[in-house]
Design a protein around this motif. Structure first.
Motif, PDB file in Angstrom:
ATOM      1  N   ARG A 187       0.824  -1.199   0.000  1.00 50.61           N
ATOM      2  CA  ARG A 187       0.000   0.000   0.000  1.00 50.61           C
ATOM      3  C   ARG A 187       0.862   1.255   0.000  1.00 50.61           C
ATOM      4  NH1 ARG A 187      -5.360  -1.177   3.664  1.00 50.61           N
ATOM      5  NH2 ARG A 187      -5.797  -3.258   2.849  1.00 50.61           N
ATOM      6  N   PRO A 188       0.337   2.341  -0.573  1.00 46.45           N
ATOM      7  CA  PRO A 188       1.110   3.595  -0.634  1.00 46.45           C
ATOM      8  C   PRO A 188       1.572   4.079   0.735  1.00 46.45           C
ATOM      9  CG  PRO A 188      -0.807   3.713  -2.071  1.00 46.45           C
ATOM     10  CD  PRO A 188      -0.933   2.441  -1.298  1.00 46.45           C
ATOM     11  N   ARG A 189       0.740   3.903   1.755  1.00 46.77           N
ATOM     12  CA  ARG A 189       1.121   4.355   3.084  1.00 46.77           C
ATOM     13  C   ARG A 189       2.309   3.555   3.618  1.00 46.77           C
ATOM     14  NH1 ARG A 189      -0.537   7.483   7.116  1.00 46.77           N
ATOM     15  NH2 ARG A 189      -0.259   6.821   9.278  1.00 46.77           N
ATOM     16  N   ALA A 190       2.329   2.254   3.354  1.00 41.92           N
ATOM     17  CA  ALA A 190       3.450   1.427   3.784  1.00 41.92           C
ATOM     18  C   ALA A 190       4.722   1.815   3.032  1.00 41.92           C
ATOM     19  CB  ALA A 190       3.130  -0.046   3.567  1.00 41.92           C
ATOM     20  N   ALA A 191       4.604   2.095   1.731  1.00 47.32           N
ATOM     21  CA  ALA A 191       5.764   2.526   0.951  1.00 47.32           C
ATOM     22  C   ALA A 191       6.285   3.861   1.471  1.00 47.32           C
ATOM     23  CB  ALA A 191       5.388   2.637  -0.529  1.00 47.32           C
ATOM     24  N   ARG A 192       5.385   4.775   1.823  1.00 47.12           N
ATOM     25  CA  ARG A 192       5.799   6.066   2.370  1.00 47.12           C
ATOM     26  C   ARG A 192       6.508   5.891   3.712  1.00 47.12           C
ATOM     27  NH1 ARG A 192       1.402   8.255   1.707  1.00 47.12           N
ATOM     28  NH2 ARG A 192       0.467   8.189   3.793  1.00 47.12           N
ATOM     29  N   PHE A 193       6.029   4.940   4.511  1.00 45.80           N
ATOM     30  CA  PHE A 193       6.672   4.645   5.788  1.00 45.80           C
ATOM     31  C   PHE A 193       8.122   4.211   5.566  1.00 45.80           C
ATOM     32  CE2 PHE A 193       7.932   0.864   8.245  1.00 45.80           C
ATOM     33  CZ  PHE A 193       8.192   1.456   9.462  1.00 45.80           C
ATOM     34  N   VAL A 194       8.358   3.326   4.594  1.00 41.68           N
ATOM     35  CA  VAL A 194       9.710   2.834   4.338  1.00 41.68           C
ATOM     36  C   VAL A 194      10.595   3.958   3.812  1.00 41.68           C
ATOM     37  CG1 VAL A 194      11.081   1.219   2.986  1.00 41.68           C
ATOM     38  CG2 VAL A 194       8.886   0.499   3.911  1.00 41.68           C
ATOM     39  N   VAL A 195      10.057   4.784   2.907  1.00 40.46           N
ATOM     40  CA  VAL A 195      10.830   5.892   2.340  1.00 40.46           C
ATOM     41  C   VAL A 195      11.305   6.835   3.440  1.00 40.46           C
ATOM     42  CG1 VAL A 195      10.684   7.953   0.904  1.00 40.46           C
ATOM     43  CG2 VAL A 195       9.788   5.781   0.047  1.00 40.46           C
ATOM     44  N   LEU A 196      10.407   7.206   4.343  1.00 45.73           N
ATOM     45  CA  LEU A 196      10.777   8.119   5.417  1.00 45.73           C
ATOM     46  C   LEU A 196      11.712   7.450   6.424  1.00 45.73           C
ATOM     47  CD1 LEU A 196       7.323   9.848   6.031  1.00 45.73           C
ATOM     48  CD2 LEU A 196       9.304  10.758   4.806  1.00 45.73           C
ATOM     49  N   ARG A 197      11.516   6.173   6.644  1.00 47.65           N
ATOM     50  CA  ARG A 197      12.377   5.457   7.591  1.00 47.65           C
ATOM     51  C   ARG A 197      13.806   5.364   7.092  1.00 47.65           C
ATOM     52  NH1 ARG A 197      13.657  -0.032   9.139  1.00 47.65           N
ATOM     53  NH2 ARG A 197      13.577  -0.293  11.413  1.00 47.65           N
ATOM     54  N   THR A 198      13.981   5.233   5.785  1.00 49.71           N
ATOM     55  CA  THR A 198      15.336   5.134   5.237  1.00 49.71           C
ATOM     56  C   THR A 198      16.102   6.453   5.322  1.00 49.71           C
ATOM     57  OG1 THR A 198      14.475   5.583   3.000  1.00 49.71           O
ATOM     58  CG2 THR A 198      14.750   3.269   3.638  1.00 49.71           C
ATOM     59  N   LEU A 199      15.415   7.542   5.629  1.00 48.91           N
ATOM     60  CA  LEU A 199      16.096   8.834   5.778  1.00 48.91           C
ATOM     61  C   LEU A 199      16.790   8.975   7.128  1.00 48.91           C
ATOM     62  CD1 LEU A 199      13.508  11.319   4.209  1.00 48.91           C
ATOM     63  CD2 LEU A 199      15.780  10.764   3.329  1.00 48.91           C
ATOM     64  N   ILE A 200      16.468   8.108   8.068  1.00 51.40           N
ATOM     65  CA  ILE A 200      17.036   8.244   9.408  1.00 51.40           C
ATOM     66  C   ILE A 200      18.548   8.020   9.397  1.00 51.40           C
ATOM     67  CG2 ILE A 200      17.053   7.239  11.726  1.00 51.40           C
ATOM     68  CD1 ILE A 200      14.089   6.697  11.424  1.00 51.40           C
ATOM     69  N   ALA A 201      19.000   6.943   8.769  1.00 52.12           N
ATOM     70  CA  ALA A 201      20.433   6.618   8.765  1.00 52.12           C
ATOM     71  C   ALA A 201      21.274   7.716   8.119  1.00 52.12           C
ATOM     72  CB  ALA A 201      20.664   5.275   8.081  1.00 52.12           C
ATOM     73  N   PRO A 202      20.956   8.183   6.899  1.00 54.26           N
ATOM     74  CA  PRO A 202      21.783   9.247   6.323  1.00 54.26           C
ATOM     75  C   PRO A 202      21.745  10.539   7.136  1.00 54.26           C
ATOM     76  CG  PRO A 202      19.844   8.857   4.963  1.00 54.26           C
ATOM     77  CD  PRO A 202      19.926   7.731   5.951  1.00 54.26           C
ATOM     78  N   THR A 203      20.606  10.823   7.765  1.00 56.00           N
ATOM     79  CA  THR A 203      20.524  12.024   8.597  1.00 56.00           C
ATOM     80  C   THR A 203      21.488  11.935   9.778  1.00 56.00           C
ATOM     81  OG1 THR A 203      18.195  12.344   8.002  1.00 56.00           O
ATOM     82  CG2 THR A 203      18.987  13.464   9.979  1.00 56.00           C
ATOM     83  N   VAL A 204      21.535  10.763  10.419  1.00 54.48           N
ATOM     84  CA  VAL A 204      22.438  10.574  11.553  1.00 54.48           C
ATOM     85  C   VAL A 204      23.893  10.696  11.112  1.00 54.48           C
ATOM     86  CG1 VAL A 204      23.267   8.884  13.249  1.00 54.48           C
ATOM     87  CG2 VAL A 204      20.821   9.187  12.886  1.00 54.48           C
TER      88      VAL A 204
END
Length: 242
Positions: A187-204
């Motif tokens: 579902r689009p919401r699940a895909a959006r969850f993964v996209v935003l979650r993958t931003l955590i590592a590069p931000t750190v």
């Protein structure tokens, strides 16, 4: 729909056609090639080749990481205390190796999860994947640099490399989701969850560069924040109906 005999129909535009022998006109035709069909490919064996290439490169990188270790040259007869002291001097190499090994392993898991849901692909996705693999393959160099010299410069190059890999992971997920290349069950919401979650590592990793400018020792510890932050994000993000 019939067309005048003087109008030339491109051969690549026809999948099947019926020609009236008495009038020499095309009486039925169906378009076979469209822009989307030319740009996309859905052959399972082709996706298998993408996975095989990516998995092979990840395996090579994980192998190259350990090649930075060399048995110290020392005369025989050294005491156990001297051997332990020599191994202790290699602690920065061990740290950079372990950090890179686990980082590459986690990125491989995310990459594997992505292509497990991919049902179609296009040429742009291939190019993005190659750029992604470019930075993954570069990682053994800053890993050995960090383990050998340490310091702000080495950590900055190392953190930037891992941050770029993380950002490209986000781009891969975003691109496949926005181009409808993922399986419909995701579902689009699940895909959006993964996209935003993958931003955590590069931000750190990017923030750790600023920390290194103050104290590089604290910068070494910042990657350990990634796991807890991702867990908090998972708890906060409502995935009901996933």
């Amino acid at each position: 729909m019939a067309q005048d005999a003087g109008v030339r129909v491109p051969a690549l535009a026809l999948d099947a056609s019926v020609v009236d022998p008495t009038t020499s006109t095309v009486v039925a035709c169906r378009s076979r090639w469209t822009l989307s069909a030319m740009a996309r490919h859905d052959a399972p064996d082709a996706r298998g080749r993408i996975d095989a290439l990516s998995d092979g490169l990840f395996a090579i990188v994980l192998t190259l990481l350990v090649l930075q270790f060399e048995v110290p040259a020392a005369p025989r007869g050294r005491s156990e205390a001297e051997v332990l002291a020599t191994l202790w001097e290699m602690r920065s190499l061990v740290f950079s190796y372990l950090l890179s090994f686990f980082s590459v392993s986690l990125y491989w898991l995310v990459h594997h999860d992505l292509f497990r849901h991919v049902v179609d692909y296009d040429r742009r996705l291939l190019y993005l994947n190659f750029v992604y693999l470019l930075f993954v393959s570069f990682l053994p160099f800053p890993t050995e640099l960090l383990g050998t010299y340490g310091g702000v410069v080495a950590w900055t190059l190392y953190a930037l490399n891992l941050a770029v890999i993380g950002l490209l992971t986000t781009v891969l997920w975003w691109y496949t989701a926005s181009r409808d290349l993922l399986e419909p069950e995701l579902r689009p919401r699940a895909a959006r969850f993964v996209v935003l979650r993958t931003l955590i590592a590069p931000t750190v990793f990017i923030l750790s560069i600023g920390v290194a400018a103050v104290d590089v020792t604290f910068a070494y510890a910042t990657p350990f924040l990634i796991g807890p932050l991702q867990s908090l994000w998972t708890r906060w993000f409502d995935l009901s109906g996933y």
